[in-house]
Design a protein around this motif. Structure first.
Motif, PDB file in Angstrom:
ATOM      1  N   VAL A   1       0.862  -1.183   0.000  1.00 48.45           N
ATOM      2  CA  VAL A   1       0.000   0.000   0.000  1.00 48.45           C
ATOM      3  C   VAL A   1       0.899   1.235   0.000  1.00 48.45           C
ATOM      4  O   VAL A   1       1.801   1.339   0.846  1.00 48.45           O
ATOM      5  N   ASP A   2       0.674   2.135  -0.942  1.00 48.52           N
ATOM      6  CA  ASP A   2       1.436   3.386  -1.025  1.00 48.52           C
ATOM      7  C   ASP A   2       2.943   3.150  -0.979  1.00 48.52           C
ATOM      8  O   ASP A   2       3.690   3.870  -0.312  1.00 48.52           O
ATOM      9  N   GLY A   3       3.405   2.104  -1.674  1.00 44.47           N
ATOM     10  CA  GLY A   3       4.833   1.844  -1.771  1.00 44.47           C
ATOM     11  C   GLY A   3       5.454   1.143  -0.586  1.00 44.47           C
ATOM     12  O   GLY A   3       6.648   0.890  -0.576  1.00 44.47           O
ATOM     13  N   ALA A   4       4.672   0.805   0.426  1.00 42.74           N
ATOM     14  CA  ALA A   4       5.198   0.093   1.592  1.00 42.74           C
ATOM     15  C   ALA A   4       4.704  -1.350   1.582  1.00 42.74           C
ATOM     16  O   ALA A   4       3.574  -1.632   1.176  1.00 42.74           O
ATOM     17  N   VAL A   5       5.556  -2.267   2.023  1.00 46.36           N
ATOM     18  CA  VAL A   5       5.211  -3.684   2.135  1.00 46.36           C
ATOM     19  C   VAL A   5       4.824  -3.962   3.577  1.00 46.36           C
ATOM     20  O   VAL A   5       5.547  -3.592   4.508  1.00 46.36           O
ATOM     21  N   TYR A   6       3.699  -4.625   3.753  1.00 48.90           N
ATOM     22  CA  TYR A   6       3.229  -5.039   5.079  1.00 48.90           C
ATOM     23  C   TYR A   6       3.163  -6.565   5.121  1.00 48.90           C
ATOM     24  O   TYR A   6       2.716  -7.197   4.167  1.00 48.90           O
ATOM     25  N   PHE A   7       3.619  -7.146   6.233  1.00 48.87           N
ATOM     26  CA  PHE A   7       3.449  -8.582   6.439  1.00 48.87           C
ATOM     27  C   PHE A   7       3.323  -8.850   7.926  1.00 48.87           C
ATOM     28  O   PHE A   7       3.644  -7.991   8.758  1.00 48.87           O
ATOM     29  N   THR A   8       2.819 -10.020   8.257  1.00 49.49           N
ATOM     30  CA  THR A   8       2.685 -10.417   9.656  1.00 49.49           C
ATOM     31  C   THR A   8       3.387 -11.748   9.869  1.00 49.49           C
ATOM     32  O   THR A   8       3.580 -12.523   8.942  1.00 49.49           O
ATOM     33  N   ASP A   9       3.775 -11.975  11.128  1.00 53.58           N
ATOM     34  CA  ASP A   9       4.261 -13.305  11.485  1.00 53.58           C
ATOM     35  C   ASP A   9       3.350 -13.877  12.568  1.00 53.58           C
ATOM     36  O   ASP A   9       2.595 -13.158  13.212  1.00 53.58           O
ATOM     37  N   ARG A  10       3.400 -15.174  12.718  1.00 49.78           N
ATOM     38  CA  ARG A  10       2.506 -15.905  13.608  1.00 49.78           C
ATOM     39  C   ARG A  10       2.978 -15.908  15.039  1.00 49.78           C
ATOM     40  O   ARG A  10       4.170 -15.984  15.322  1.00 49.78           O
ATOM     41  N   ALA A  11       2.003 -15.895  15.935  1.00 46.96           N
ATOM     42  CA  ALA A  11       2.307 -16.166  17.341  1.00 46.96           C
ATOM     43  C   ALA A  11       2.677 -17.642  17.453  1.00 46.96           C
ATOM     44  O   ALA A  11       2.143 -18.490  16.740  1.00 46.96           O
ATOM     45  N   SER A  12       3.588 -17.958  18.354  1.00 48.22           N
ATOM     46  CA  SER A  12       4.016 -19.342  18.520  1.00 48.22           C
ATOM     47  C   SER A  12       2.979 -20.137  19.310  1.00 48.22           C
ATOM     48  O   SER A  12       2.177 -19.580  20.070  1.00 48.22           O
ATOM     49  N   ASP A  13       3.012 -21.440  19.149  1.00 41.93           N
ATOM     50  CA  ASP A  13       2.135 -22.311  19.939  1.00 41.93           C
ATOM     51  C   ASP A  13       2.422 -22.133  21.426  1.00 41.93           C
ATOM     52  O   ASP A  13       1.506 -22.155  22.243  1.00 41.93           O
ATOM     53  N   ALA A  14       3.709 -21.947  21.765  1.00 39.46           N
ATOM     54  CA  ALA A  14       4.070 -21.750  23.172  1.00 39.46           C
ATOM     55  C   ALA A  14       3.394 -20.494  23.723  1.00 39.46           C
ATOM     56  O   ALA A  14       2.841 -20.509  24.827  1.00 39.46           O
ATOM     57  N   HIS A  15       3.412 -19.410  22.973  1.00 37.15           N
ATOM     58  CA  HIS A  15       2.783 -18.175  23.425  1.00 37.15           C
ATOM     59  C   HIS A  15       1.273 -18.356  23.568  1.00 37.15           C
ATOM     60  O   HIS A  15       0.667 -17.917  24.547  1.00 37.15           O
ATOM     61  N   LEU A  16       0.655 -19.010  22.600  1.00 38.09           N
ATOM     62  CA  LEU A  16      -0.791 -19.218  22.641  1.00 38.09           C
ATOM     63  C   LEU A  16      -1.212 -20.113  23.805  1.00 38.09           C
ATOM     64  O   LEU A  16      -2.344 -20.039  24.268  1.00 38.09           O
ATOM     65  N   SER A  17      -0.281 -20.934  24.283  1.00 41.71           N
ATOM     66  CA  SER A  17      -0.558 -21.809  25.428  1.00 41.71           C
ATOM     67  C   SER A  17      -0.188 -21.157  26.756  1.00 41.71           C
ATOM     68  O   SER A  17      -0.196 -21.810  27.799  1.00 41.71           O
ATOM     69  N   GLY A  18       0.168 -19.861  26.718  1.00 45.33           N
ATOM     70  CA  GLY A  18       0.505 -19.144  27.942  1.00 45.33           C
ATOM     71  C   GLY A  18       1.972 -19.148  28.301  1.00 45.33           C
ATOM     72  O   GLY A  18       2.364 -18.631  29.344  1.00 45.33           O
ATOM     73  N   GLY A  19       2.821 -19.699  27.449  1.00 44.46           N
ATOM     74  CA  GLY A  19       4.247 -19.744  27.727  1.00 44.46           C
ATOM     75  C   GLY A  19       5.013 -18.662  26.980  1.00 44.46           C
ATOM     76  O   GLY A  19       4.435 -17.706  26.473  1.00 44.46           O
ATOM     77  N   ASP A  20       6.323 -18.833  26.931  1.00 42.01           N
ATOM     78  CA  ASP A  20       7.181 -17.896  26.217  1.00 42.01           C
ATOM     79  C   ASP A  20       7.237 -18.259  24.740  1.00 42.01           C
ATOM     80  O   ASP A  20       7.093 -19.415  24.370  1.00 42.01           O
ATOM     81  N   GLY A  21       7.480 -17.280  23.918  1.00 46.32           N
ATOM     82  CA  GLY A  21       7.624 -17.499  22.483  1.00 46.32           C
ATOM     83  C   GLY A  21       7.144 -16.279  21.734  1.00 46.32           C
ATOM     84  O   GLY A  21       6.568 -15.354  22.312  1.00 46.32           O
ATOM     85  N   PRO A  22       7.383 -16.261  20.419  1.00 50.33           N
ATOM     86  CA  PRO A  22       6.950 -15.120  19.618  1.00 50.33           C
ATOM     87  C   PRO A  22       5.454 -14.852  19.757  1.00 50.33           C
ATOM     88  O   PRO A  22       4.649 -15.773  19.795  1.00 50.33           O
TER      89      PRO A  22
END
Length: 131
Positions: free
Chosen positions: A98-119
């Motif tokens: 959009v307007d010359g900029a690239v946007y992307f996302t990365d996923r939350a880790s399974d560890a983070h989603l389970s309440g632990g540490d991680g991306p």
């Protein structure tokens, strides 16, 4: 296209503006450029991690994310890397421009989603886009 790609394809296709080449990502870590008429492989680019998000064509570049935690810009004609930007988690999204900029996302880790540490997952902006 009569020929089917034999890898484990999980991404949707991207088609270049000239409609001569179809680009797909695969679980074998490769981005494929296929002739739209024959299915013949034109080139491959190895990202080092499986590809599940749809590639995005922008000018003469192809943008794609990978499980290796990077977003890549690849030349559509040669399959050579133009740049790569590292994220923190697996980059499973389809990059958007959009307007010359690239946007992307990365996923939350399974560890983070389970309440632990991680991306935790994130949104990235790279600008302006090459291509």
């Amino acid at each position: 296209m009569d020929r089917r790609h034999s890898g484990r394809v999980m991404s949707g296709p991207a088609v270049g503006p000239e409609a001569e080449t179809v680009y797909i990502g695969s679980h074998d870590s490769r981005l494929y450029a296929l002739d739209a008429e024959t299915g013949t492989e034109r080139w491959t680019f190895d990202t080092g991690g499986r590809i599940t998000g749809c590639p995005t064509v922008v000018g003469d570049c192809l943008l794609v994310g990978s499980y290796d935690r990077s977003c890549y810009a690849v030349e559509t004609r040669s399959g050579e890397a133009v740049w790569a930007v590292d994220g923190v988690g697996h980059v499973t999204s389809a990059p958007a421009v959009v307007d010359g900029a690239v946007y992307f996302t990365d996923r939350a880790s399974d560890a983070h989603l389970s309440g632990g540490d991680g991306p935790t997952g994130g949104v990235y902006k790279i600008g302006p886009a090459d291509g």
